[in-house]
Design an enzyme around this catalytic site. Sequence first.
Site, PDB file in Angstrom:
ATOM      1  CE  LYS A 145      -4.124  -1.998   0.551  1.00 37.05           C
ATOM      2  NZ  LYS A 145      -5.299  -1.810  -0.300  1.00 37.05           N
ATOM      3  CG  ASP A 174      -4.268  -0.753  -3.816  1.00 39.85           C
ATOM      4  OD1 ASP A 174      -4.670   0.317  -4.339  1.00 39.85           O
ATOM      5  OD2 ASP A 174      -5.045  -1.613  -3.361  1.00 39.85           O
ATOM      6  CD  GLU A 208      -5.178  -2.600  -6.870  1.00 40.58           C
ATOM      7  OE1 GLU A 208      -4.286  -3.475  -7.030  1.00 40.58           O
ATOM      8  OE2 GLU A 208      -6.116  -2.748  -6.089  1.00 40.58           O
ATOM      9  CG  ASP A 233      -9.629  -2.102  -6.523  1.00 45.15           C
ATOM     10  OD1 ASP A 233     -10.675  -2.695  -6.821  1.00 45.15           O
ATOM     11  OD2 ASP A 233      -9.018  -2.319  -5.451  1.00 45.15           O
ATOM     12  CE  LYS A 257     -12.020  -5.069  -3.910  1.00 41.95           C
ATOM     13  NZ  LYS A 257     -10.869  -4.692  -4.740  1.00 41.95           N
TER      14      LYS A 257
HETATM   15 MG    MG Z   1      -7.111  -1.954  -4.466  1.00 44.56          MG
END
Ligand code: MG
Length: 329
Positions: A145, A174, A208, A233, A257
């Site tokens: 992250k 991300d 991301e 995302d 997802k």
């Molecule tokens: Mg993500």
Amino acid sequence: MRYQFEFRPYQRRFLRSLTTNHGKWDIREGIILRLTDETLKVGWGEIAPISWFGSETLEQALDFCRQLPGEITDEIIFSIPDELPACQFGFESAWEWESEFFSMPNAQCPMPHAQSYSALLPAGEAALNQWETLWQKGYRTFKWKIGVDAIAHELKIFESLIHTLPAFTKLRLDANGGLSYEEANLWLRTCDNLKANEELALEIEFIEQPLPVEQFQQMLKLSTSYETAIALDESVATLAQLTACHQQGWRGVFVIKPGIVGSPSRLRKFCHQYLIDTVFSSVFETAIARLAALQLAAELSQNNRAIGFGIDHFFEQEETWLQSLWKDL
Ligand code: MG
């Protein structure tokens, strides 16, 4: 065909609480569905919403289930409104359920090898000490992250990380929409420079969601300005958003997802028609939705990208918990 329809809300405590950018998450709440057709064939489905990520709320999903009759038809299953994407997924996956998972005692949820999964590294400097344990478990793709701390500090950790990780590792960064336009440019430039360095055998797979959902045009511009790929995302949580981004020219990576994206049949159609570059990812569902989601991932993944489903189970006793929820099993 007509189906007898039953549902049970559930609450499951995570083995370890999850920290998200929306705070701490300790209990997963959702709904398990059971459809029984005229030949007594049973299909299981799971509605596992994440409203802060763009799906309906649990309450909206429950309201939808409560207003349905005890017997439903294909027409009902395939006309669930787009405002209820997690319901679309739950009902359709129950409708197409093929697994023997819950009819065999002590069946294990089938899990692909760790190598095909991406592992989440802890945020900040902790990543430097913990990748090795994950590597030993077989992971070769890691996610870290960014946009959590000051960028100068993160770039410093990043520099150490890429020189510590073994060759042929893939790294995903991300940002969860947490960068400014200038910061995103800096990260992309840094990654492009690394790519130019031929001594480095590690691959930065993509960054991301660098910017917030509202800044789509800026992300589109970034995606054509740098070599390093960008994955959307948060911007593509549902099939409607995914379609809109594709129509506006997005040709980078799409994170899907399945649990909240919406109708699996329409997702299949879309992926087959446009051959989009996808990465499949979990919504911390239980084994029922996971089976359906992994099935979709196996069917629709392009370019051999690792999928974002934890290989360690999120919950205890995956094999027997349904019996505790459904007393007549
Ligand atoms: Mg993500």
